[in-house]
Write a protein that holds these residues in place. Sequence first.
Motif, PDB file in Angstrom:
ATOM      1  N   GLN A   1       0.833  -1.217   0.000  1.00  0.00           N
ATOM      2  CA  GLN A   1       0.000   0.000   0.000  1.00  0.00           C
ATOM      3  C   GLN A   1       0.859   1.255   0.000  1.00  0.00           C
ATOM      4  O   GLN A   1       0.566   2.219  -0.694  1.00  0.00           O
ATOM      5  CB  GLN A   1      -0.924   0.008   1.234  1.00  0.00           C
ATOM      6  CG  GLN A   1      -2.235  -0.707   0.968  1.00  0.00           C
ATOM      7  CD  GLN A   1      -3.283  -0.458   2.041  1.00  0.00           C
ATOM      8  OE1 GLN A   1      -3.028  -0.727   3.211  1.00  0.00           O
ATOM      9  NE2 GLN A   1      -4.446   0.024   1.663  1.00  0.00           N
ATOM     10  N   GLU A   2       1.953   1.219   0.760  1.00  0.00           N
ATOM     11  CA  GLU A   2       2.820   2.391   0.824  1.00  0.00           C
ATOM     12  C   GLU A   2       3.556   2.584  -0.517  1.00  0.00           C
ATOM     13  O   GLU A   2       3.727   3.707  -0.988  1.00  0.00           O
ATOM     14  CB  GLU A   2       3.809   2.233   1.999  1.00  0.00           C
ATOM     15  CG  GLU A   2       4.547   3.490   2.390  1.00  0.00           C
ATOM     16  CD  GLU A   2       3.669   4.740   2.564  1.00  0.00           C
ATOM     17  OE1 GLU A   2       2.534   4.616   3.039  1.00  0.00           O
ATOM     18  OE2 GLU A   2       4.145   5.841   2.187  1.00  0.00           O
ATOM     19  N   LEU A   3       3.952   1.476  -1.159  1.00  0.00           N
ATOM     20  CA  LEU A   3       4.583   1.585  -2.487  1.00  0.00           C
ATOM     21  C   LEU A   3       3.613   2.227  -3.468  1.00  0.00           C
ATOM     22  O   LEU A   3       3.993   3.069  -4.293  1.00  0.00           O
ATOM     23  CB  LEU A   3       4.977   0.200  -3.012  1.00  0.00           C
ATOM     24  CG  LEU A   3       6.185  -0.488  -2.393  1.00  0.00           C
ATOM     25  CD1 LEU A   3       6.372  -1.862  -3.025  1.00  0.00           C
ATOM     26  CD2 LEU A   3       7.454   0.341  -2.549  1.00  0.00           C
ATOM     27  N   SER A   4       2.348   1.808  -3.387  1.00  0.00           N
ATOM     28  CA  SER A   4       1.351   2.333  -4.311  1.00  0.00           C
ATOM     29  C   SER A   4       1.184   3.842  -4.105  1.00  0.00           C
ATOM     30  O   SER A   4       1.087   4.602  -5.074  1.00  0.00           O
ATOM     31  CB  SER A   4       0.029   1.592  -4.089  1.00  0.00           C
ATOM     32  OG  SER A   4      -0.917   2.015  -5.012  1.00  0.00           O
ATOM     33  N   ARG A   5       1.184   4.271  -2.845  1.00  0.00           N
ATOM     34  CA  ARG A   5       1.042   5.723  -2.570  1.00  0.00           C
ATOM     35  C   ARG A   5       2.258   6.488  -3.069  1.00  0.00           C
ATOM     36  O   ARG A   5       2.143   7.541  -3.663  1.00  0.00           O
ATOM     37  CB  ARG A   5       0.898   5.955  -1.059  1.00  0.00           C
ATOM     38  CG  ARG A   5      -0.467   5.582  -0.549  1.00  0.00           C
ATOM     39  CD  ARG A   5      -0.649   5.992   0.913  1.00  0.00           C
ATOM     40  NE  ARG A   5      -1.677   5.155   1.516  1.00  0.00           N
ATOM     41  CZ  ARG A   5      -1.461   4.197   2.405  1.00  0.00           C
ATOM     42  NH1 ARG A   5      -0.249   3.953   2.870  1.00  0.00           N
ATOM     43  NH2 ARG A   5      -2.467   3.484   2.862  1.00  0.00           N
ATOM     44  N   ARG A   6       3.464   5.936  -2.811  1.00  0.00           N
ATOM     45  CA  ARG A   6       4.686   6.696  -3.151  1.00  0.00           C
ATOM     46  C   ARG A   6       5.038   6.660  -4.628  1.00  0.00           C
ATOM     47  O   ARG A   6       5.521   7.627  -5.186  1.00  0.00           O
ATOM     48  CB  ARG A   6       5.886   6.100  -2.400  1.00  0.00           C
ATOM     49  CG  ARG A   6       6.000   6.665  -1.038  1.00  0.00           C
ATOM     50  CD  ARG A   6       7.413   6.511  -0.541  1.00  0.00           C
ATOM     51  NE  ARG A   6       7.361   6.429   0.912  1.00  0.00           N
ATOM     52  CZ  ARG A   6       8.401   6.283   1.677  1.00  0.00           C
ATOM     53  NH1 ARG A   6       9.600   6.171   1.142  1.00  0.00           N
ATOM     54  NH2 ARG A   6       8.281   6.228   2.977  1.00  0.00           N
ATOM     55  N   PHE A   7       4.838   5.480  -5.248  1.00  0.00           N
ATOM     56  CA  PHE A   7       5.345   5.330  -6.623  1.00  0.00           C
ATOM     57  C   PHE A   7       4.248   5.161  -7.664  1.00  0.00           C
ATOM     58  O   PHE A   7       4.512   5.232  -8.860  1.00  0.00           O
ATOM     59  CB  PHE A   7       6.286   4.118  -6.712  1.00  0.00           C
ATOM     60  CG  PHE A   7       7.481   4.234  -5.821  1.00  0.00           C
ATOM     61  CD1 PHE A   7       8.541   5.072  -6.161  1.00  0.00           C
ATOM     62  CD2 PHE A   7       7.558   3.533  -4.629  1.00  0.00           C
ATOM     63  CE1 PHE A   7       9.643   5.194  -5.338  1.00  0.00           C
ATOM     64  CE2 PHE A   7       8.659   3.646  -3.793  1.00  0.00           C
ATOM     65  CZ  PHE A   7       9.703   4.485  -4.141  1.00  0.00           C
ATOM     66  N   GLY A   8       3.024   4.868  -7.205  1.00  0.00           N
ATOM     67  CA  GLY A   8       1.956   4.597  -8.165  1.00  0.00           C
ATOM     68  C   GLY A   8       0.816   5.576  -8.023  1.00  0.00           C
ATOM     69  O   GLY A   8       1.031   6.752  -7.742  1.00  0.00           O
ATOM     70  N   THR A   9      -0.399   5.064  -8.171  1.00  0.00           N
ATOM     71  CA  THR A   9      -1.579   5.925  -8.130  1.00  0.00           C
ATOM     72  C   THR A   9      -2.205   5.959  -6.740  1.00  0.00           C
ATOM     73  O   THR A   9      -3.024   6.830  -6.464  1.00  0.00           O
ATOM     74  CB  THR A   9      -2.654   5.353  -9.070  1.00  0.00           C
ATOM     75  OG1 THR A   9      -2.979   4.045  -8.570  1.00  0.00           O
ATOM     76  CG2 THR A   9      -2.164   5.226 -10.505  1.00  0.00           C
TER      77      THR A   9
END
Length: 265
Positions: free
Chosen positions: A30-38
């Motif tokens: 979830q944190e990857l999605s916030r930082r690097f994705g949508t």
Amino acid sequence: MERRKDWYEHPEYYEAIFGTDTVREADFLQELSRRFGTGGNQWLEPACGAGRLVEEAARRGLKVAGYDLSEAMLAHARKRLTPAERRRVKLSQARMEDFFDPALEGRVDLAHTLVSTFRYLDSEKAAVEHLTGTRRLLKPDGIYVLGFHLTDYARSGPEHERWVGQVGADKVVCNTHEGLPEQRLRRSPMRNRLRVTGPDKDWLIETTWYFRTYDEAQVKRLFRKSGLRVTATFDFDYDLDSPVGRGSPRLDRVFVLKPDTSSKA
Ligand SMILES: C[S@@+](CC[C@H](N)C(=O)[O-])C[C@H]1O[C@@H](n2cnc3c(N)ncnc32)[C@H](O)[C@@H]1O
């Protein structure tokens, strides 16, 4: 002692060993999605197995598509979901090489395949088909999080890992061996032994297979060929504050991949 084959026919014992990191992995994704994705709410899990991460994502209110080759693993995944979670989840039997769902085309915010599952794809063609197929499902700013071990072809001994778990009254001891890599054939022989002992049980579930091998250069070439670029790299500590630096000796990698808009792949 009773001998059995194929740990994926016994999802409850598989998950007693590999289900222990689920919440931490979901936090990390979830944190990857916030930082690097949508940061959006449509997830996809290729080779979702018995559904530990599908369930965790659905519990968090995300919409999840998952697919797997094994009907036994999928049955376990279906069984574990509450009616409300089931409404957010779509599970199907399919192969990583050719999964496609028109309803998901260009709609996925985050796809993920952790714990070296990607290495089941046993040829360059299969790996490229999987990566280009998954890229097609991603939003332009979506990410594919791929976690697997790279191979040190100069390694001179086998690798061994041991874990212990519990299912009710049954104790599960898991030993995984990775033999020496066969560099020319791009594969490593793998063996997993699950010893399950309990009041009325003494099983040895032994599974053997090959994992495809990648060194750093081979994996970079593959991603380029598949129209994906590496946005960030982490290791299996899942620590967002410790990305893997250039030339790191660690072989456990989590690649955060994005569609390369300049690619013709
Ligand atoms: C190590 S488990 C991982 C399951 C799940 N992703 C998790 O993290 O718990 C690997 C899964 O890959 C599935 N699998 C292996 N080869 C596959 C393929 N070519 N296509 C789809 N699923 C595959 C197996 O059936 C198994 O459920």
